[in-house]
Design a protein around this motif. Structure first.
Motif, mmCIF file in Angstrom:
data_model
loop_
_atom_site.group_PDB
_atom_site.id
_atom_site.type_symbol
_atom_site.label_atom_id
_atom_site.label_comp_id
_atom_site.label_asym_id
_atom_site.label_seq_id
_atom_site.Cartn_x
_atom_site.Cartn_y
_atom_site.Cartn_z
ATOM 1 N N ILE A 54 46.192 110.054 75.687
ATOM 2 C CA ILE A 54 46.478 110.131 77.122
ATOM 3 C C ILE A 54 47.594 109.155 77.487
ATOM 4 C CG2 ILE A 54 45.545 109.653 79.429
ATOM 5 C CD1 ILE A 54 42.835 110.740 78.362
ATOM 6 N N GLN A 55 47.524 107.940 76.953
ATOM 7 C CA GLN A 55 48.568 106.956 77.240
ATOM 8 C C GLN A 55 49.933 107.434 76.750
ATOM 9 O OE1 GLN A 55 47.226 103.268 75.567
ATOM 10 N NE2 GLN A 55 45.888 102.809 77.295
ATOM 11 N N GLU A 58 51.110 110.087 79.138
ATOM 12 C CA GLU A 58 51.490 109.518 80.437
ATOM 13 C C GLU A 58 52.886 108.889 80.387
ATOM 14 O OE1 GLU A 58 47.227 108.294 82.456
ATOM 15 O OE2 GLU A 58 48.172 106.879 81.098
ATOM 16 N N LYS A 59 53.287 108.397 79.230
ATOM 17 C CA LYS A 59 54.600 107.767 79.093
ATOM 18 C C LYS A 59 55.726 108.794 79.056
ATOM 19 C CE LYS A 59 53.002 103.564 76.915
ATOM 20 N NZ LYS A 59 53.009 102.709 75.739
ATOM 21 N N LEU A 67 50.071 115.454 85.463
ATOM 22 C CA LEU A 67 49.620 114.093 85.799
ATOM 23 C C LEU A 67 48.206 114.112 86.363
ATOM 24 C CD1 LEU A 67 52.810 112.431 87.336
ATOM 25 C CD2 LEU A 67 51.675 111.855 85.184
ATOM 26 N N LEU A 70 45.832 114.823 83.493
ATOM 27 C CA LEU A 70 45.711 113.635 82.646
ATOM 28 C C LEU A 70 44.845 112.578 83.312
ATOM 29 C CD1 LEU A 70 49.323 113.185 81.226
ATOM 30 C CD2 LEU A 70 47.258 113.727 79.934
ATOM 31 N N LYS A 71 45.029 112.419 84.615
ATOM 32 C CA LYS A 71 44.227 111.431 85.352
ATOM 33 C C LYS A 71 42.732 111.791 85.269
ATOM 34 C CE LYS A 71 43.538 109.351 89.848
ATOM 35 N NZ LYS A 71 43.797 109.430 91.288
ATOM 36 N N LYS A 74 41.493 111.217 81.721
ATOM 37 C CA LYS A 74 41.353 109.781 81.469
ATOM 38 C C LYS A 74 40.096 109.230 82.135
ATOM 39 C CE LYS A 74 43.907 105.405 81.604
ATOM 40 N NZ LYS A 74 42.715 104.635 81.555
#
Length: 92
Positions: A54-55, A58-59, A67, A70-71, A74
């Motif tokens: 996930i990190q 996100e990058k 987004l 992903l949020k 996470k």
């Protein structure tokens, strides 16, 4: 054999049986605890991998829809990771 000696013999027998069963249960409880702890550790590894992915995502440059997804992912992974940590604490 007198009644008193029969009672004492039965009492000794029961104490031996109880002691053996107690040791057996303690051994099984330890095995179960070790098994549960190992499984929780394996789950934590999987959650750590998911959180790492996930990190990385996100990058990158995901669009707004990604987004949000992903949020949500996470948050769920963090929640499950916390539950596994709590299980590990209980098992220690």
């Amino acid at each position: 054999m007198s009644s008193a000696s029969e009672i004492q013999s039965t009492k000794n027998n029961l104490e031996d049986i109880i002691l053996r069963k107690t040791v057996e249960l303690q051994k099984k409880n330890k095995q179960l605890s070790d098994y549960a702890y190992n499984n929780a550790h394996i789950l934590r590894t999987a959650f750590s991998n998911i959180l790492g992915l996930i990190q990385i995502l996100e990058k990158g440059k995901p669009n707004q829809d990604h987004l949000q997804e992903l949020k949500g992912l996470k948050e769920r992974a963090d929640h499950l990771d916390q539950l596994v940590k709590e299980v590990n604490q209980i098992l220690r």
